[in-house]
Write an enzyme that holds these catalytic residues in place. Structure first.
Site, short mmCIF file in Angstrom:
data_model
loop_
_atom_site.label_atom_id
_atom_site.label_comp_id
_atom_site.label_asym_id
_atom_site.label_seq_id
_atom_site.Cartn_x
_atom_site.Cartn_y
_atom_site.Cartn_z
N GLN A 1 -23.87 3.32 -19.56
CA GLN A 1 -23.97 2.17 -20.44
C GLN A 1 -22.63 1.92 -21.12
O GLN A 1 -22.07 2.81 -21.76
CB GLN A 1 -25.05 2.33 -21.51
N CYS B 1 -27.65 -2.70 -29.29
CA CYS B 1 -27.40 -1.75 -30.38
C CYS B 1 -27.02 -2.51 -31.65
O CYS B 1 -26.12 -3.35 -31.62
CB CYS B 1 -26.29 -0.78 -29.99
#
Length: 331
Positions: free
Chosen positions: A69, A99
């Site tokens: 990621q 996030c």
């Protein structure tokens, strides 16, 4: 969509989790499931380009299928980072659009990118042009005052038009102001129905659902309802035996007999090698604390590791002594 190893594995995946899904955690999880797709912690594109690549990107070959990621919002940087990562052998490159931490907000990436679908499309297009492995996106249903029913389909349409055909959707908004990252995993209400609706609107896309899923029963239900994949985070970490030891049989139709005790013994050579290279026992065993969660002796297992794994010279013998707390009660 290409039937790659990562795509086939994505029926079930363990979410990328900062400070948790490091290489030691992933090696443990791979011993528990042969097929589940694993993700690294998020690594920023500038760190990949300018940092210690072996430390940031290195992994054990047995962790595959494994996805990296990436965090970032500069198309050229993300393309270069993806190209570098592909050279390390990752099966997938994933862009973080979910996030909510202060760090990603100040760098204008992560969940902030839900506000910039055109930029995300530019980023993934550059990444796709740079690599041959799949480029995927993990996103939220929206941020702050956005209407998820409006912005999520627009986001998926624009980003998929740039070439992405696999999305993992965390079924919560992210509140960029007023909530901590921990609160953003728990406070905003879950909207599973909206994610299900996205699969109906975009049947050609591979859609995985994420957020608050704690059991394989839930995962099987989502798959039966037509979703392509399920991503589990905290439950896979804190109660890995309940999720991962049963995953191969229940999700992939590949039964095999392996117990949590078997996994402990299989970890011992890995632990010995890690220590021989200058590592510390606690760096590995902190990920093993939940291995016997819910079983007699689990508290003794956790306590023994917590109290002894950081001592000078601690090694596999400490793990075997901790295991005695479980095996004595199982006898």
């Amino acid at each position: 969509m290409p039937n790659t190893a990562a795509t086939a594995a994505a029926r079930l995946s363990v979410a990328p989790m900062m400070d948790w899904t490091d290489r030691h955690c992933r090696y443990l999880h791979r011993l528990m499931s042969r097929h589940t797709l694993l993700y690294t912690e998020m690594v920023t594109a500038p760190a990949v380009i300018h940092g210690d690549r072996d430390r940031l990107l290195g992994f054990h070959v047995d962790e595959q299928p494994l996805a990296l990621q990436l965090g970032g919002s500069d198309p050229a940087q993300l393309a270069e980072a993806a190209r570098i990562a592909e050279g390390y052998g990752y099966a997938e490159i994933n862009l973080n659009c979910g996030c909510p931490s202060d760090r990603v907000q100040s760098g204008h990436f992560g969940a902030v990118l839900m506000e910039s679908p055109v930029l995300v499309a530019d980023c993934v297009a550059a990444m796709i042009a740079a690599v041959r492995v799949p480029v995927t996106v993990k996103c939220r249903i929206g941020v702050d005052d956005q209407d998820p029913h409006v912005i999520l389909p627009d986001f998926l349409a624009r980003v998929s038009a740039a070439g992405v055909d696999r999305f993992s959707v965390h079924a919560r908004k992210a509140w960029l102001q007023g909530l901590s990252p921990k609160e953003n995993r728990e406070v905003p209400p879950l909207n599973y129905d909206l994610v299900m609706k996205m699969k109906g609107l975009f049947p050609h896309l591979h859609v995985s659902i994420n957020g608050g899923i704690a059991t394989l029963d839930q995962a099987e239900d989502f798959l039966a309802r037509g979703l392509d994949g399920v991503m589990i985070g905290r439950a896979a970490y804190h109660t890995p035996a309940d999720i991962l030891l049963q995953a191969d049989a229940r999700i992939y139709g590949d039964p095999r007999e392996r117990t949590a005790e078997d996994v402990v013994h299989l970890m011992l050579p890995y632990i010995a090698d890690h220590i021989a290279q200058g590592g510390r026992l606690g760096q590995v065993t902190r990920h093993m604390l939940g291995l016997f969660q819910g079983r007699p002796g689990a508290r003794g297992w956790r306590r023994h590791l917590s109290e002894n794994a950081h001592a000078d010279g601690a090694g596999p013998a400490v793990v075997l002594s901790a295991l005695d707390h479980v095996t004595r009660l199982a006898a």
